[in-house]
Each structure stands twice: as C-alpha cells, then as structure tokens.
Enzyme design. Structure first.
Site, PDB file in Angstrom:
ATOM      1  N   PHE A 106      42.377  55.659   6.390  1.00 47.92           N
ATOM      2  CA  PHE A 106      41.579  54.429   6.511  1.00 47.92           C
ATOM      3  C   PHE A 106      42.214  53.272   5.756  1.00 47.92           C
ATOM      4  CE2 PHE A 106      40.139  55.557   2.313  1.00 47.92           C
ATOM      5  CZ  PHE A 106      39.648  54.395   1.745  1.00 47.92           C
ATOM      6  N   LYS A 107      43.121  53.571   4.828  1.00 47.67           N
ATOM      7  CA  LYS A 107      43.772  52.505   4.064  1.00 47.67           C
ATOM      8  C   LYS A 107      44.598  51.584   4.958  1.00 47.67           C
ATOM      9  CE  LYS A 107      42.263  54.425   0.237  1.00 47.67           C
ATOM     10  NZ  LYS A 107      43.092  54.955  -0.822  1.00 47.67           N
TER      11      LYS A 107
END
Length: 439
Positions: A106-107
């Site tokens: 998700f980064k």
C-alpha cells in the site's frame, strides 16, 4: 491552505514547504490548519467514480494554491495507474487489496503521489533535495521505486539489519542511481530516531535540503485518505447505505490517520479498528488512557514493529487531544504471532485458498472480533497492506504450499544488493549523509 505543526510552535507554511521540510522546526508533524469539508453531494456521487477521480477531488482543497487543476489531474492519473480491488469474504466482511502497485504494498500510493509532487516542485526550485526514510519493511521499496531517477532528488533509506524480509530488502537495495540504502545495526526505532535527529541538526540542514517520505510527511499522509472513499464507494455500488467499519493494520499509524482525515473531511465512517501486533502502545492507550512508548519487539508482521509511533501526535491533533473522543471512534486490538499465523491458516481454509499477509491477518482478526463483540450490522473493510507473496517465509509453512512468485519479483530477487552498513550512532549516519551530499 496553510499547514501547522502538531506542537503549535512553528510558523504556518504552504503544502509544498511542509512537504519539503517533512518535520516542522519545532519537531512536530505538519497538519492542515483546518480540515476542509467536502460537500455531501460529492460523497453520495462516489459510486462508479474511478480512483483518480476521487483522489483529484480530495486532494484539490490542499493543493489548489500549488498546482493547476490540469496538473493535479495529471499527478493523480500517473500516480494511481494501478488497480485497487475489494474482495468480499461473506458475513459483511471485505478486504481492500491495496497491494497491486509496482512494489505490491500500500506504500505505493503515498510514494508515487509524493514523487510526482516533488517532480512538479523541482521545476520551480533549483535546489537538490535529499529525502530521508526510515523503514521497517515496505516503505523502503515503495519510496525507492517511486523516486527512482526523479531529477533533483536523492533518497537515503535506513532499515534495521536482519529485520526485513529478503524481498523487502532487495526491493530497496538494488536500484542504485539516486537511491542509497543504509543497513542499520539496530531496530526500526533506531532508524526513526536517526532520521528525526538529522532534521533537527542545524549544521546538517545548512548544507542539505532535507525532506522525508515516511508517513511523517504530509504528502505521504494525504493519499492514504483517498482509498477509504474508494472502498466506501464500492460498498455503495452494492447497495450498502450504512457507513462501514474500517480495520487498519497499524505500525506508525499513518494509514489510520489517513482514514481519520477522510472522516473529518466528511466521508461517512462508522468506526475504526487500530489493529497491531504485540507492539501495542496505541491499543493500550485506548484501553488505559496512558501513552507509554516502549522498545519495539520483533514479530512476523515486521512493518508494525514500532514502539513509539510518530503519527500518534497527529491522532491527538485531529481529536484536539481528547482521549475520550478518540476512544469513541477507534477501538484497539493486538495479537501475537501465534494468533496471526492461525488467522492466516483459518482464512486460507475457510475462504477457498484466499491468502492474507501477516499484517492484513491482524486487521482481519480484529474485524472478526469487533463484529462478534458488538454484533454490528455494518459492513467491515480490512485494509490489505501487502501482497502475501512478500511473506512467503511466514505463510508457506502454515498452508504447507509454495506461493508462486510473480515474474517481476523473481527478477528483483536476482539483483545484486547495494547497501552500506552503519551502526546506530548518529555520528555514523551524519557522516554517510555528508558523503552522499559530496557525490
């Protein structure tokens, strides 16, 4: 719009200035002077909207003084050019898969958005920026790939030796060019301490223009609010009218803070679950009212091995330091490695081979427990923060099966590691930064 420090002892600055600084001069984190409210008409219109369309409308109040609308549309379209998927697992439980970007974590949302903003800002400024990043796992790879070869930017990544997965390490240490990886003989909290000290080092800041791509940076935080709205829109497309409960795997608590930001902008949200491992500083605060940082403990959900989460100051800021208001909106859960492994196996057996990474498993277990405790009729959405393939060493022994590695990751594992080893003393880190500057 202006941005102020959570410690309220620094001048208000523009978005780009807050992004460039990373940390305010008083050591606080930047937040909007006022949280912008978006009309109910927009929130009711999100079903059917694409992710970039939602991102554009949510980013516009923060960036309208910095970028034209056309430029902002280009930024979000380029940053978010990968899919976001939601998997429904029955009994009103859903998993929002945020791991379909370039580094399968998700980064990628924050790193790619931020990289494009730095690129836009570089066209206005002539000074080179050095970005410092402390990472306990996926942030390093996402930032490395997001900023790779971005003109006018050098990136220095710090990660704890032996405490990230082999794949995570390769993703952040094999690129070279403008990306430098430092392998620190310590834990994540040591890496984070070094970065914070560098920002407050007057001598260093006179020679380098320092910024950060950790969740302490407002430009990393902002896009973490976008996918809450996208997920709610997906439920609305299914005819669900009640606001959802979000279960958020939490380490440094930037992801949860992004959700709180979306809620204060007007997105209807029923409740948040702060789900973590035995590094349970925030769940303990929500139970007792006492915030007691402590040394982090290594676990199989390594991105959550944080003993003093930086974004807690932002959580307090959003709730005006009211512990009772925070408890009304957030419930805390923490689980052991054994419980995490059991959840991975249970979901794999019960959901036709569906796999959760250790972090997502903690979030999902919290969602199940909250549902059982409250008997809520609302739908629950767990944020899936990383592709399970990144944690094959943990998952494969539980399911007794090999997980196939995507071709692009297989290539990454074969690349040569390029990292410099340092101890956890600030002098060693500062010396490496000065050498980086002289190149």
């Amino acid at each position: 719009m202006k941005f102020i420090s959570t410690r309220d002892n620094s001048p208000a600055v523009s978005f780009f200035e807050a992004m460039r600084r990373g940390l305010a001069p008083d050591g606080g984190l930047y937040m909007p002077e006022q949280i912008p409210k978006i009309s109910e008409d927009f929130w009711s219109s999100i079903p059917g909207k694409s992710f970039p369309e939602i991102a554009f409308e949510m980013a516009k109040p923060y960036l309208e003084e910095e970028l034209t609308e056309n430029t902002l549309r280009t930024v979000v379209e380029e940053a978010f050019d990968f899919p976001v998927r939601m998997k429904s697992l029955g009994n009103r439980q859903h998993v929002l898969e945020l791991f379909h970007g370039p580094t399968l974590a998700f980064k990628d949302f924050g790193a790619r958005f931020m990289a494009r903003l730095f690129s836009e800002n570089a066209q206005k400024e002539s000074e080179e920026v050095t970005i410092l990043v402390a990472t306990s796992g996926d942030t390093g790879g996402a930032v490395a790939h997001g900023f790779y070869k971005v003109p006018g930017v050098k990136v220095c990544l710090l990660y704890p030796k032996g405490k990230v997965s082999p794949l995570q390490e390769k993703q952040m240490t094999t690129l070279g060019e403008n990306i430098t990886a430092l392998e620190v003989d310590g834990v994540f909290d040591d890496c984070q301490r070094l970065v914070k000290k560098a920002f407050l080092d007057k001598e260093l800041n006179e020679k380098l223009q320092l910024s950060s791509a950790n969740s302490i940076n407002i430009a990393r935080l902002l896009p973490q609010s976008f996918y809450y709205a996208y997920a709610a829109g997906k439920l609305m497309e299914q005819g669900v009218s009640d606001p959802p409960v979000f279960s958020v795997p939490s380490g440094n608590f930037g992801n949860l803070t992004g959700g709180m930001l979306a809620g204060q902008m007007g997105l209807p949200i029923k409740h948040f679950l702060a789900a973590t491992n035995v590094n349970d500083v925030v769940p303990e605060y929500l139970r007792s009212g006492d915030f007691k940082p402590k040394d982090s403990v290594q676990t199989i959900s390594n991105a959550m091995d944080v003993g003093n989460p930086s974004n807690f100051s932002r959580m307090k800021f959003l709730f005006k330091s009211s512990g009772s208001k925070m408890k009304d909106q957030i419930s805390g859960y923490s689980y052991s490695d054994e419980e995490t492994r059991q959840t991975i196996l249970d979901v794999y057996k019960e959901e036709e081979g569906y796999l959760l990474c250790p972090h997502t498993a903690i979030g999902y277990r919290a969602a199940i427990e909250y549902q059982s405790e409250t008997n809520t009729g609302n739908h629950l959405i767990t944020l899936a923060t990383a592709h399970p393939v990144k944690f094959r060493d943990v998952i494969e022994p539980e399911i007794d099966k090999k997980i196939e590695l995507p071709a692009r990751l297989n290539r990454t594992l074969k690349n040569k590691k390029k990292a410099l080893s340092i101890d956890k003393n600030y002098g060693s880190f500062k010396e490496q930064l000065m050498q980086l500057h002289s190149r």
